[in-house]
Design an enzyme around this catalytic site. Sequence first.
Site, PDB file in Angstrom:
ATOM      1  NE  ARG A 196     -11.761  10.168 -44.544  1.00 11.90           N
ATOM      2  CZ  ARG A 196     -13.064  10.262 -44.289  1.00 11.90           C
ATOM      3  NH1 ARG A 196     -13.493  11.085 -43.348  1.00 11.90           N
ATOM      4  NH2 ARG A 196     -13.941   9.554 -44.960  1.00 11.90           N
TER       5      ARG A 196
ATOM      6  NE  ARG B 206     -13.277  15.069 -45.405  1.00 19.21           N
ATOM      7  CZ  ARG B 206     -14.491  14.509 -45.378  1.00 19.21           C
ATOM      8  NH1 ARG B 206     -15.402  14.958 -44.555  1.00 19.21           N
ATOM      9  NH2 ARG B 206     -14.784  13.523 -46.184  1.00 19.21           N
TER      10      ARG B 206
ATOM     11  NE  ARG C 241     -15.853   8.634 -48.868  1.00 13.43           N
ATOM     12  CZ  ARG C 241     -15.333   9.722 -48.331  1.00 13.43           C
ATOM     13  NH1 ARG C 241     -14.326  10.347 -48.914  1.00 13.43           N
ATOM     14  NH2 ARG C 241     -15.810  10.201 -47.212  1.00 13.43           N
TER      15      ARG C 241
ATOM     16  CE  LYS D 171     -22.277  11.699 -42.816  1.00  7.37           C
ATOM     17  NZ  LYS D 171     -21.683  12.064 -44.106  1.00  7.37           N
TER      18      LYS D 171
ATOM     19  NE  ARG E 233     -21.594   5.997 -45.221  1.00  7.93           N
ATOM     20  CZ  ARG E 233     -20.781   6.764 -44.496  1.00  7.93           C
ATOM     21  NH1 ARG E 233     -20.834   6.752 -43.199  1.00  7.93           N
ATOM     22  NH2 ARG E 233     -19.913   7.543 -45.100  1.00  7.93           N
TER      23      ARG E 233
HETATM   24  P1  AMP Z   1     -17.102   8.448 -43.247  1.00  8.91           P
HETATM   25  O1  AMP Z   1     -15.986   8.810 -42.350  1.00  8.91           O
HETATM   26  O2  AMP Z   1     -18.434   8.517 -42.577  1.00  8.91           O
HETATM   27  O3  AMP Z   1     -17.073   9.208 -44.550  1.00  8.91           O
HETATM   28  O4  AMP Z   1     -16.903   6.897 -43.616  1.00  8.91           O
HETATM   29  C1  AMP Z   1     -15.736   6.452 -44.272  1.00  8.91           C
HETATM   30  C2  AMP Z   1     -15.942   5.044 -44.781  1.00  8.91           C
HETATM   31  O5  AMP Z   1     -16.233   4.152 -43.685  1.00  8.91           O
HETATM   32  C3  AMP Z   1     -17.110   4.853 -45.742  1.00  8.91           C
HETATM   33  O6  AMP Z   1     -16.775   5.193 -47.068  1.00  8.91           O
HETATM   34  C4  AMP Z   1     -17.347   3.341 -45.580  1.00  8.91           C
HETATM   35  O7  AMP Z   1     -16.354   2.580 -46.237  1.00  8.91           O
HETATM   36  C5  AMP Z   1     -17.136   3.145 -44.084  1.00  8.91           C
HETATM   37  N1  AMP Z   1     -18.389   3.340 -43.326  1.00  8.91           N
HETATM   38  C6  AMP Z   1     -18.632   4.295 -42.390  1.00  8.91           C
HETATM   39  N2  AMP Z   1     -19.866   4.179 -41.892  1.00  8.91           N
HETATM   40  C7  AMP Z   1     -20.440   3.129 -42.532  1.00  8.91           C
HETATM   41  C8  AMP Z   1     -21.716   2.526 -42.477  1.00  8.91           C
HETATM   42  N3  AMP Z   1     -22.680   2.981 -41.656  1.00  8.91           N
HETATM   43  N4  AMP Z   1     -21.954   1.479 -43.297  1.00  8.91           N
HETATM   44  C9  AMP Z   1     -21.008   0.985 -44.110  1.00  8.91           C
HETATM   45  N5  AMP Z   1     -19.787   1.534 -44.231  1.00  8.91           N
HETATM   46  C10 AMP Z   1     -19.486   2.587 -43.453  1.00  8.91           C
END
Ligand code: AMP
Length: 216
Positions: free
Chosen positions: A157, A124, A168, A13, A85
């Site tokens: 990360r 990654r 996740r 994404k 989400r």
């Molecule tokens: P990402 O970079 O999209 O993989 O997001 C990393 C982390 O940010 C996720 O594992 C959540 O802890 C938090 N996060 C990001 N977007 C959301 C969302 N829409 N709702 C809740 N937590 C989020």
Amino acid sequence: MIVILLGSPGSGKGTQSQSLAQKYGFKHLATGDIFRAEIKSQTSIGVKAQDYLKSGKLVPDSIVIEMVAGKIETGGKYLLDGFPRTLEQAQGLDSMLKRIGSSIDLIVFLTLPKEEAIRRMASRRTCAGCGEVYNVISRPPKAAGVCDKCSGQVVQREDDSEATSAKRLMVFEDLTHPLVAYYKSEATFHEVDASPTPEKVEAALSAVIESVKAAR
Ligand code: AMP
């Protein structure tokens, strides 16, 4: 125009959003990136969110919805990456768009087998400075550990570790995958196979975006 990119962690994404935002002039709204920036600056949102990100859990809906609501303006072109989400976030988005007289133009679900998502997260790497995304196998930085764009440190990360990425993916299946059923009956819903190369996936996504633009 409002576009949502749905997909599991590791489905690409972020990578796709970056190039599509540049190509079509979308504002890239990535909630994960916003949280990481807030954590880095230790803002009140960052302090509230940090333990959730670290452990691979979702930040509570109320915090996320309020944060996003402050960033979407009437008439803007947005590419939403990592939001919504949960069902509650999807409903929150519906109401916030209704309030500003806007609606979702396109929802794309990037499909990818779980094993491949795990493999991609393991390889990654991300720039700790600017957030640029690399891959140790398919797209390493020119100098090992140094960002091509800002010379920042390229690291894994914390939540891309094996244990946290598995967590996740479970959270995705439980809380985010149900959004496919929520959106599937909409004419604006599309699925794109995220397994091919980033260039091929970008071409498929561009074709969908072009078709939506042509129909507007
Ligand atoms: P990402 O970079 O999209 O993989 O997001 C990393 C982390 O940010 C996720 O594992 C959540 O802890 C938090 N996060 C990001 N977007 C959301 C969302 N829409 N709702 C809740 N937590 C989020």
